[in-house]
Design a protein around this motif. Structure first.
Motif, mmCIF file in Angstrom:
data_model
loop_
_atom_site.group_PDB
_atom_site.id
_atom_site.type_symbol
_atom_site.label_atom_id
_atom_site.label_comp_id
_atom_site.label_asym_id
_atom_site.label_seq_id
_atom_site.Cartn_x
_atom_site.Cartn_y
_atom_site.Cartn_z
ATOM 1 N N LYS A 89 0.832 -1.197 0.000
ATOM 2 C CA LYS A 89 0.000 0.000 0.000
ATOM 3 C C LYS A 89 0.872 1.255 0.000
ATOM 4 C CE LYS A 89 -4.030 1.925 2.367
ATOM 5 N NZ LYS A 89 -4.944 1.795 3.537
ATOM 6 N N ASN A 90 0.481 2.214 -0.794
ATOM 7 C CA ASN A 90 1.189 3.491 -0.949
ATOM 8 C C ASN A 90 2.528 3.355 -1.678
ATOM 9 O OD1 ASN A 90 -0.876 4.848 0.470
ATOM 10 N ND2 ASN A 90 0.096 4.344 2.438
ATOM 11 N N SER A 91 2.795 2.169 -2.182
ATOM 12 C CA SER A 91 4.027 1.985 -2.945
ATOM 13 C C SER A 91 3.814 2.430 -4.391
ATOM 14 C CB SER A 91 4.445 0.508 -2.931
ATOM 15 O OG SER A 91 5.515 0.288 -3.828
ATOM 16 N N LYS A 92 4.815 3.070 -4.955
ATOM 17 C CA LYS A 92 4.730 3.513 -6.346
ATOM 18 C C LYS A 92 5.352 2.501 -7.304
ATOM 19 C CE LYS A 92 4.744 8.436 -5.172
ATOM 20 N NZ LYS A 92 5.418 9.751 -5.374
ATOM 21 N N ARG A 93 5.786 1.383 -6.748
ATOM 22 C CA ARG A 93 6.414 0.365 -7.579
ATOM 23 C C ARG A 93 5.361 -0.407 -8.373
ATOM 24 N NH1 ARG A 93 11.292 -1.493 -6.643
ATOM 25 N NH2 ARG A 93 10.692 -3.685 -6.737
ATOM 26 N N PRO A 94 5.678 -0.811 -9.594
ATOM 27 C CA PRO A 94 4.723 -1.584 -10.390
ATOM 28 C C PRO A 94 4.618 -3.019 -9.885
ATOM 29 C CG PRO A 94 6.803 -1.413 -11.546
ATOM 30 C CD PRO A 94 6.930 -0.551 -10.322
ATOM 31 N N SER A 95 3.567 -3.689 -10.269
ATOM 32 C CA SER A 95 3.425 -5.101 -9.914
ATOM 33 C C SER A 95 4.340 -5.945 -10.794
ATOM 34 C CB SER A 95 1.978 -5.553 -10.116
ATOM 35 O OG SER A 95 1.656 -5.564 -11.503
ATOM 36 N N ALA B 39 6.456 -7.733 -16.216
ATOM 37 C CA ALA B 39 6.563 -8.858 -17.148
ATOM 38 C C ALA B 39 5.870 -8.549 -18.471
ATOM 39 C CB ALA B 39 5.969 -10.114 -16.517
ATOM 40 N N ARG B 40 4.714 -7.911 -18.398
ATOM 41 C CA ARG B 40 3.981 -7.561 -19.620
ATOM 42 C C ARG B 40 4.755 -6.528 -20.448
ATOM 43 N NH1 ARG B 40 -1.228 -8.843 -20.427
ATOM 44 N NH2 ARG B 40 -1.558 -6.921 -21.609
ATOM 45 N N GLU B 41 5.378 -5.578 -19.760
ATOM 46 C CA GLU B 41 6.178 -4.583 -20.481
ATOM 47 C C GLU B 41 7.384 -5.243 -21.141
ATOM 48 O OE1 GLU B 41 9.208 -1.948 -21.508
ATOM 49 O OE2 GLU B 41 9.429 -3.098 -19.665
ATOM 50 N N CYS B 42 8.032 -6.154 -20.405
ATOM 51 C CA CYS B 42 9.186 -6.875 -20.962
ATOM 52 C C CYS B 42 8.789 -7.676 -22.199
ATOM 53 C CB CYS B 42 9.775 -7.820 -19.916
ATOM 54 S SG CYS B 42 10.680 -7.006 -18.592
ATOM 55 N N GLN B 43 7.607 -8.234 -22.145
ATOM 56 C CA GLN B 43 7.150 -9.118 -23.222
ATOM 57 C C GLN B 43 6.416 -8.359 -24.323
ATOM 58 O OE1 GLN B 43 6.017 -12.807 -21.397
ATOM 59 N NE2 GLN B 43 4.920 -13.504 -23.217
ATOM 60 N N ARG B 44 6.313 -7.041 -24.156
ATOM 61 C CA ARG B 44 5.685 -6.173 -25.146
ATOM 62 C C ARG B 44 4.222 -6.547 -25.407
ATOM 63 N NH1 ARG B 44 9.256 -3.097 -23.949
ATOM 64 N NH2 ARG B 44 10.786 -2.189 -25.386
ATOM 65 N N LYS B 45 3.499 -6.808 -24.322
ATOM 66 C CA LYS B 45 2.080 -7.073 -24.452
ATOM 67 C C LYS B 45 1.338 -5.772 -24.767
ATOM 68 C CE LYS B 45 1.828 -11.505 -23.805
ATOM 69 N NZ LYS B 45 1.312 -12.397 -24.865
ATOM 70 N N GLU B 46 0.162 -5.903 -25.344
ATOM 71 C CA GLU B 46 -0.608 -4.744 -25.789
ATOM 72 C C GLU B 46 -0.869 -3.767 -24.637
ATOM 73 O OE1 GLU B 46 -4.708 -3.799 -28.331
ATOM 74 O OE2 GLU B 46 -4.254 -5.832 -27.634
ATOM 75 N N ASN B 47 -0.667 -2.491 -24.918
ATOM 76 C CA ASN B 47 -0.899 -1.393 -23.966
ATOM 77 C C ASN B 47 0.034 -1.438 -22.753
ATOM 78 O OD1 ASN B 47 -3.091 -0.472 -25.555
ATOM 79 N ND2 ASN B 47 -4.474 -1.910 -24.525
#
Length: 277
Positions: A19-25, A30-38
């Motif tokens: 809670k209150n963390s600005k870190r991504p899940s 993983a989705r960004e690494c794998q270049r998933k849509e959006n």
């Protein structure tokens, strides 16, 4: 090839950030690494990454989730949703990410050296390595997952050196634990420099960190580039010698008859010595 200072960054992530963390899940990373849509708004034309080792990031995350759901911590408790269960990192070299550069022997050697470094440092926890082809500079993304202890409990420190050092620290002081974490990650960076950065003309630090003047930093960068050329020259020499040895063996095999052919050309048959006639 004019390289800058080395860049390798390695963090841990939870399924559900605190809670209150600005870190991504972990899934967002993983989705960004794998270049998933959006999942990659900073990339104008996302391309599918090239898997170089292991499994895709989302598959690595599924593996980590399964381990966490089927395991207990060292005190026998269920693993919390906000526990750090996976590590993701990036390593980069300041070379334009063109197809020609990706295929060059220099970049291929850097990729090979980086992969070997991660295997040596992380062991079986190292589960994923992929190349991104849609950004300016050549870089790799890697992932690591926890191991299991002998008793079947999940080892939530086994996949990241900083986390391992932090949790091994006996002090209850946060500052002391943080110092242990930072010291371990400095060692990780030092090891990368010795195994990879030095060989490829990368500096350990930038000018600001070492408080060098711009001219001093450029002098050191030029020296690092010279060292990289020496390493590349030695690698080319070794490859050349290997090819020459291979050619020499081929020539000798043609000039010298094999043992079998010598036997076939004997002026007599060996069975004559065993004859009772």
């Amino acid at each position: 090839m004019q390289n800058s200072y080395q860049f390798i960054h390695f963090e841990t992530f939870a399924d559900v950030p605190r809670k209150n963390s600005k870190r991504p899940s972990a899934e967002a990373v993983a989705r960004e690494c794998q270049r998933k849509e959006n999942s990659s708004p900073h990339i104008t034309q996302p391309q599918a990454p090239l898997l170089l080792y292991g499994v895709q990031p989302l598959e690595a995350l599924d593996k980590a989730r399964l381990l966490a759901s089927n395991s207990k911590d060292s005190l026998g408790r269920k693993i919390r949703k906000d526990a750090q269960i996976i590590g993701f990192g990036v390593a980069s070299i300041k070379i334009e990410a063109t197809l020609e550069n990706w295929q060059s022997s220099e970049v291929q050697l850097w990729v090979s050296d980086t992969k070997k470094f991660l295997k040596d440092q992380l062991g079986d926890s190292f589960v994923s390595l992929e190349a991104h082809l849609d950004e300016r500079w050549i870089h790799l993304h890697f992932g690591s997952t926890p191991k299991l202890n002998d008793d079947g409990s999940i080892n939530l420190t086994s996949f990241h050196p900083g986390l391992e050092a932090q949790r091994a620290c006996k002090s209850n002081k946060k500052s002391t634990k943080d110092h242990a974490y930072k010291s371990a990650m400095r060692s990780f960076q030092d090891n990368y420099y010795e195994a990879v950065g030095l060989k490829h003309g990368q500096l350990r630090f930038g000018p600001k960190r070492r408080r060098l003047s711009r001219s001093e930093w450029y002098a050191q960068r030029n020296y690092a580039s010279l060292l990289a050329k020496i390493f590349n020259s030695q690698n080319n020499l070794i490859s050349s010698l290997k090819n020459k040895v291979k050619s020499a063996k081929a020539i000798l095999s043609e000039l010298l008859p094999s043992k079998r052919s010598k036997k076939n050309h004997l002026p007599f048959q060996t069975k004559d010595f065993n004859s009772n006639d």
